[in-house]
Design a protein around this motif. Sequence first.
Motif, PDB file in Angstrom:
ATOM      1  N   THR A   5       0.725  -1.176  -0.009  1.00  0.00           N
ATOM      2  CA  THR A   5       0.226   0.111   0.017  1.00  0.00           C
ATOM      3  C   THR A   5       0.949   1.181   0.136  1.00  0.00           C
ATOM      4  N   LYS A   6       1.776   1.052   0.798  1.00  0.00           N
ATOM      5  CA  LYS A   6       2.814   2.550   0.721  1.00  0.00           C
ATOM      6  C   LYS A   6       3.520   2.358  -0.556  1.00  0.00           C
ATOM      7  N   ILE A   7       3.950   1.444  -1.166  1.00  0.00           N
ATOM      8  CA  ILE A   7       4.258   1.598  -2.507  1.00  0.00           C
ATOM      9  C   ILE A   7       3.767   2.046  -3.621  1.00  0.00           C
ATOM     10  N   GLU A   8       2.256   1.698  -3.335  1.00  0.00           N
ATOM     11  CA  GLU A   8       1.395   2.286  -4.155  1.00  0.00           C
ATOM     12  C   GLU A   8       0.983   3.769  -4.143  1.00  0.00           C
ATOM     13  N   LEU A  34       9.073   3.450   4.442  1.00  0.00           N
ATOM     14  CA  LEU A  34       8.865   2.152   3.643  1.00  0.00           C
ATOM     15  C   LEU A  34       9.871   1.036   3.835  1.00  0.00           C
ATOM     16  N   ASP A  35      11.256   1.610   3.978  1.00  0.00           N
ATOM     17  CA  ASP A  35      12.482   1.048   4.153  1.00  0.00           C
ATOM     18  C   ASP A  35      12.363   0.526   5.751  1.00  0.00           C
ATOM     19  N   ASN A  36      11.861   1.290   6.390  1.00  0.00           N
ATOM     20  CA  ASN A  36      11.915   0.572   7.985  1.00  0.00           C
ATOM     21  C   ASN A  36      10.759  -0.353   8.088  1.00  0.00           C
ATOM     22  N   SER A  37       9.501  -0.444   7.440  1.00  0.00           N
ATOM     23  CA  SER A  37       8.768  -1.425   7.302  1.00  0.00           C
ATOM     24  C   SER A  37       9.292  -2.504   6.879  1.00  0.00           C
ATOM     25  N   ILE A  38      10.051  -2.558   5.927  1.00  0.00           N
ATOM     26  CA  ILE A  38      10.561  -3.910   5.249  1.00  0.00           C
ATOM     27  C   ILE A  38      11.608  -4.414   6.138  1.00  0.00           C
ATOM     28  N   ILE A  39      12.421  -3.479   6.859  1.00  0.00           N
ATOM     29  CA  ILE A  39      13.473  -3.982   7.787  1.00  0.00           C
ATOM     30  C   ILE A  39      12.723  -4.921   8.848  1.00  0.00           C
TER      31      ILE A  39
END
Length: 219
Positions: free
Chosen positions: A14-17, A59-64
């Motif tokens: 969703t964040k990427i979108e 977004l990077d933090n969410s992925i990590i």
Amino acid sequence: MISNFKTSLENIKTKIEDIGTGLLESNKLILLALHDCNTEKFTEAKTHIKNISSKTDDLDNSIIKVLALYTPEAKDLREVIAYMKITNELARACSSTRSFIRGFTDVCEDVDVATVKEYALPMQDSTVNAIELALSMLNCDDADEMQEIYNDVLIEENKTDDLYEMVERNLSIQADCAHSFDKFHKMLRALRKSGKISSRAISIANLLVYAKVGGSLSS
């Protein structure tokens, strides 16, 4: 655990979108602005890609966090890694979009209208198409359909490359004095940014094929 992982993955998507939609809307406004060098639309285009660094950091933090909490494997890991690389591609696309707005705003009124219509408009149109097609792959799960969309993105990206080469040759011929050379050089530098945006779109499309279908990670 699996349910929480899937929820986290959906939040990431969703964040990427959200970032991708802002990039798309910005480039659509640029396309409109090019028709008549509309400075208001150029300015409005910038509002859709504000605070990108903050958004991509989040977004990077969410992925990590997903990698740390769930240690995904196989296809799930492939998807998370692809999303992490897509974050970088989106950041670079937004940066190129800002540079294009800034660069073309400076020269737009000095550029021959026919040149804008013949080269700048179709280049930007292909860039918009490439972004839109790449983003549509986020919600596609069929392997054959994804490959077809990827091929369509590639076609649009190739169009921007071909048009840039054509306008580069054309403007080089026209640049018959130091003043016009400087003006045309600025325009070429701005248009090159449009080409870079479509290059980022094909990278995103490639990463999504990798995430959903597999294969080699070439981006």
